[in-house]
Write an enzyme that holds these catalytic residues in place. Structure first.
Site, PDB file in Angstrom:
ATOM      1  N   SER A 143       0.877  -1.180   0.000  1.00  0.00           N
ATOM      2  CA  SER A 143       0.000   0.000   0.000  1.00  0.00           C
ATOM      3  C   SER A 143       0.911   1.226   0.000  1.00  0.00           C
ATOM      4  O   SER A 143       2.095   1.126   0.327  1.00  0.00           O
ATOM      5  CB  SER A 143      -0.839  -0.005   1.282  1.00  0.00           C
ATOM      6  OG  SER A 143      -1.546   1.204   1.423  1.00  0.00           O
ATOM      7  N   TYR A 155      -1.962  -2.058  10.413  1.00  0.00           N
ATOM      8  CA  TYR A 155      -1.999  -2.108   8.952  1.00  0.00           C
ATOM      9  C   TYR A 155      -0.688  -1.561   8.369  1.00  0.00           C
ATOM     10  O   TYR A 155      -0.042  -2.208   7.540  1.00  0.00           O
ATOM     11  CB  TYR A 155      -3.195  -1.279   8.454  1.00  0.00           C
ATOM     12  CG  TYR A 155      -3.432  -1.348   6.961  1.00  0.00           C
ATOM     13  CD1 TYR A 155      -4.112  -2.424   6.400  1.00  0.00           C
ATOM     14  CD2 TYR A 155      -2.986  -0.338   6.110  1.00  0.00           C
ATOM     15  CE1 TYR A 155      -4.345  -2.488   5.025  1.00  0.00           C
ATOM     16  CE2 TYR A 155      -3.217  -0.396   4.742  1.00  0.00           C
ATOM     17  CZ  TYR A 155      -3.904  -1.471   4.204  1.00  0.00           C
ATOM     18  OH  TYR A 155      -4.114  -1.531   2.841  1.00  0.00           O
TER      19      TYR A 155
HETATM   20  N1  LIG Z   1      -8.594  -0.395  -1.439  1.00  0.00           N
HETATM   21  C1  LIG Z   1      -7.560   0.359  -1.296  1.00  0.00           C
HETATM   22  O1  LIG Z   1      -7.656   1.589  -1.429  1.00  0.00           O
HETATM   23  C2  LIG Z   1      -6.219  -0.241  -0.996  1.00  0.00           C
HETATM   24  C3  LIG Z   1      -5.113   0.620  -0.939  1.00  0.00           C
HETATM   25  C4  LIG Z   1      -3.861   0.094  -0.675  1.00  0.00           C
HETATM   26  C5  LIG Z   1      -3.716  -1.278  -0.495  1.00  0.00           C
HETATM   27  N2  LIG Z   1      -4.806  -2.096  -0.551  1.00  0.00           N
HETATM   28  C6  LIG Z   1      -4.579  -3.530  -0.376  1.00  0.00           C
HETATM   29  O2  LIG Z   1      -5.166  -4.220  -1.454  1.00  0.00           O
HETATM   30  C7  LIG Z   1      -5.380  -5.578  -1.089  1.00  0.00           C
HETATM   31  C8  LIG Z   1      -6.763  -6.011  -1.526  1.00  0.00           C
HETATM   32  O3  LIG Z   1      -7.738  -5.311  -0.752  1.00  0.00           O
HETATM   33  P1  LIG Z   1      -9.023  -4.628  -1.410  1.00  0.00           P
HETATM   34  O4  LIG Z   1      -8.899  -3.186  -1.187  1.00  0.00           O
HETATM   35  O5  LIG Z   1      -9.240  -5.138  -2.765  1.00  0.00           O
HETATM   36  O6  LIG Z   1     -10.155  -5.116  -0.390  1.00  0.00           O
HETATM   37  P2  LIG Z   1     -11.366  -6.149  -0.582  1.00  0.00           P
HETATM   38  O7  LIG Z   1     -11.924  -6.324   0.779  1.00  0.00           O
HETATM   39  O8  LIG Z   1     -12.267  -5.696  -1.668  1.00  0.00           O
HETATM   40  O9  LIG Z   1     -10.637  -7.482  -1.062  1.00  0.00           O
HETATM   41  C9  LIG Z   1      -9.840  -8.248  -0.189  1.00  0.00           C
HETATM   42  C10 LIG Z   1     -10.066  -9.715  -0.472  1.00  0.00           C
HETATM   43  O10 LIG Z   1      -9.232 -10.479   0.420  1.00  0.00           O
HETATM   44  C11 LIG Z   1     -10.017 -11.558   0.931  1.00  0.00           C
HETATM   45  N3  LIG Z   1      -9.501 -12.011   2.225  1.00  0.00           N
HETATM   46  C12 LIG Z   1      -9.583 -11.385   3.424  1.00  0.00           C
HETATM   47  N4  LIG Z   1      -9.061 -12.154   4.387  1.00  0.00           N
HETATM   48  C13 LIG Z   1      -8.613 -13.292   3.789  1.00  0.00           C
HETATM   49  C14 LIG Z   1      -7.993 -14.481   4.267  1.00  0.00           C
HETATM   50  N5  LIG Z   1      -7.715 -14.653   5.580  1.00  0.00           N
HETATM   51  N6  LIG Z   1      -7.688 -15.446   3.376  1.00  0.00           N
HETATM   52  C15 LIG Z   1      -7.980 -15.280   2.057  1.00  0.00           C
HETATM   53  N7  LIG Z   1      -8.582 -14.197   1.549  1.00  0.00           N
HETATM   54  C16 LIG Z   1      -8.903 -13.206   2.416  1.00  0.00           C
HETATM   55  C17 LIG Z   1     -11.419 -10.972   1.045  1.00  0.00           C
HETATM   56  O11 LIG Z   1     -12.420 -11.978   1.141  1.00  0.00           O
HETATM   57  C18 LIG Z   1     -11.517 -10.134  -0.216  1.00  0.00           C
HETATM   58  O12 LIG Z   1     -12.007 -10.888  -1.298  1.00  0.00           O
HETATM   59  C19 LIG Z   1      -5.129  -5.643   0.412  1.00  0.00           C
HETATM   60  O13 LIG Z   1      -3.851  -6.195   0.655  1.00  0.00           O
HETATM   61  C20 LIG Z   1      -5.182  -4.189   0.829  1.00  0.00           C
HETATM   62  O14 LIG Z   1      -4.445  -3.951   2.004  1.00  0.00           O
HETATM   63  C21 LIG Z   1      -6.045  -1.605  -0.788  1.00  0.00           C
END
Ligand SMILES: NC(=O)c1ccc[n+]([C@@H]2O[C@H](COP(=O)([O-])OP(=O)(O)OC[C@H]3O[C@@H](n4cnc5c(N)ncnc54)[C@H](O)[C@@H]3O)[C@@H](O)[C@H]2O)c1
Length: 282
Positions: A143, A155
Site C-alpha cells: 500500500s 496495517y
Molecule cells: N482499497 C484500497 O484503497 C487499498 C489501498 C492500498 C492497499 N490495498 C490492499 O489491497 C489488497 C486487496 O484489498 P481490497 O482493497 O481489494 O479489499 P477487498 O476487501 O475488496 O478485497 C480483499 C479480499 O481479500 C479476501 N480475504 C480477506 N481475508 C482473507 C484471508 N484470511 N484469506 C484469504 N482471503 C482473504 C477478502 O475476502 C476479499 O475478497 C489488500 O492487501 C489491501 O491492504 C487496498
C-alpha cells in the site's frame, strides 16, 4: 515475463476489489488463473463471471493466514493447471484499530493475513515457480501505507514489512529468474472498509461498531467517500499485468500521495544531515 499467454497465476484475495481486478486483467491477457479467497460465495461468483468470458480460471477457498491452507491452494493449482508461473500475494485486511483500542487478536489477524501469508506465499510458491522455470514473477500488494505511515498502526506495520520483504527478495530471487514487484495502491474502490466480514473466529477479535459521531466517525466517513470515488480495481489489475511484463520493482496506481512520500524521504535525509559532521565514537 514478456509473454503471459498460457502462463498460470495464483492470486489471493481474488474474490473482490484489487485481487479480482488483477485476476481479470491477467485472464484477459491469456493467463490461466487460480483465484483464492476465504469468502466462498464471492469467490464462486467471481469465478463464474470470469468463466463466462471464456477465461481458463478456477477457484480455491483458503484462509491465507493459515500456512497449511495456502499449501492446499498451491496443491490445488498444481493439480488443476500442472504449473504455476505467477504468484500475487494480494489478500489483505484493514484492522487492528487505533492506538488505545488495540487487542492481541486484532494485531494477530492483521499480521496473519497481511504479512505472514506473504511470507508463506514466497516460501511455498517460490520453489514451485523456480522448479518449472524459465522465469516467473511474484507481486505482493502492500500500500502507499507501506511507504508512509498514516493512522492505522497494525496495517501500516504489515505494509511496511511487505515492502521490505519485496525489496530484499527482489535481489535474492533475481538470481533464480523470478521477478519481484510490490504493488503500492493509493485509494481504490473496493470493499476494504468492510474487512471485518472475514475475521476467522480463532483470532477472537471483538468487532465493535464504529462511533457515529465525533472525529473518528468523520474520518471513517471521509475515507469511505474517498474510496468510493477511488480508482477502478480493473485499472490496477492492468497496471499489475504491465508491471509483471516489464519487471517493475514498484507498481503505483497514481501520484496522489507522492508528496507525502517525498516529505518522508526529506525527513529521513534531515536525520542524516543532523549528524553528518560528527565523528562516530567506536
Ligand atoms: N482499497 C484500497 O484503497 C487499498 C489501498 C492500498 C492497499 N490495498 C490492499 O489491497 C489488497 C486487496 O484489498 P481490497 O482493497 O481489494 O479489499 P477487498 O476487501 O475488496 O478485497 C480483499 C479480499 O481479500 C479476501 N480475504 C480477506 N481475508 C482473507 C484471508 N484470511 N484469506 C484469504 N482471503 C482473504 C477478502 O475476502 C476479499 O475478497 C489488500 O492487501 C489491501 O491492504 C487496498
Amino acid at each position: 515475463m514478456k509473454d503471459l499467454v498460457g502462463k498460470v497465476a495464483f492470486v489471493t484475495g481474488a474474490a473482490s476489489g484489487i485481487g479480482l481486478g488483477i485476476a481479470t486483467a491477467l485472464a484477459q491477457a491469456g493467463v490461466k488463473v487460480m483465484l483464492c479467497d476465504i469468502e466462498k460465495d464471492a469467490l464462486d461468483t467471481a469465478v463464474a463471471g470470469l468463466k463466462r468470458t471464456n477465461a481458463d480460471v478456477e477457484g480455491v477457498v483458503a484462509d491465507v493466514s493459515l500456512k497449511e491452507a495456502l499449501q492446499t491452494g498451491a496443491d490445488a493449482t498444481m493439480a488443476r493447471f500442472g504449473r504455476v508461473d505467477i504468484l500475487v500475494n494480494n489478500a489483505g485486511v484493514g484492522g487492528g484499530g487505533n492506538y488505545g483500542t488495540w487487542s492481541d487478536g486484532g494485531w494477530n489477524w492483521v499480521i496473519g493475513v497481511n504479512l505472514l501469508s506473504v511470507v508463506w506465499g514466497f516460501e511455498i510458491f517460490g520453489p514451485l515457480i523456480e522448479r518449472q522455470g524459465p522465469g516467473g514473477h511474484i507481486v505482493s500488494t502492500a500500500s502507499i501505507a507501506g511507504l508512509v505511515a498514516a493512522t492505522n498502526p497494525a496495517y501500516d506495520a504489515t505494509k511496511y514489512a511487505v515492502v521490505a520483504l519485496s525489496e530484499g527478495l527482489r535481489i535474492t530471487l533475481a538470481e533464480r529468474g523470478i521477478g519481484v514487484s510490490v504493488l503500492c495502491p493509493g485509494l481504490i474502490r473496493t470493499n476494504i472498509m468492510n474487512s471485518t466480514r472475514n475475521i476467522p473466529s480463532r483470532f477472537d477479535v471483538k468487532v465493535v461498531a464504529p462511533p457515529t459521531e465525533g472525529p473518528i466517525a468523520d474520518f471513517i466517513k471521509a475515507f469511505s467517500s474517498a474510496l468510493e470515488a477511488g480508482i477502478d480495481p480493473l485499472y490496477v489489475g492492468e497496471l499489475v499485468r504491465e508491471g509483471i511484463e516489464n519487471d517493475w520493482p514498484y507498481i503505483f496506481t497514481d501520484t496522489q500521495f507522492e508528496p507525502a512520500v517525498e516529505a518522508r524521504f526529506a525527513n529521513i535525509k534531515a536525520g542524516f544531515d543532523r549528524i553528518r559532521d560528527r565523528v562516530p565514537r567506536h
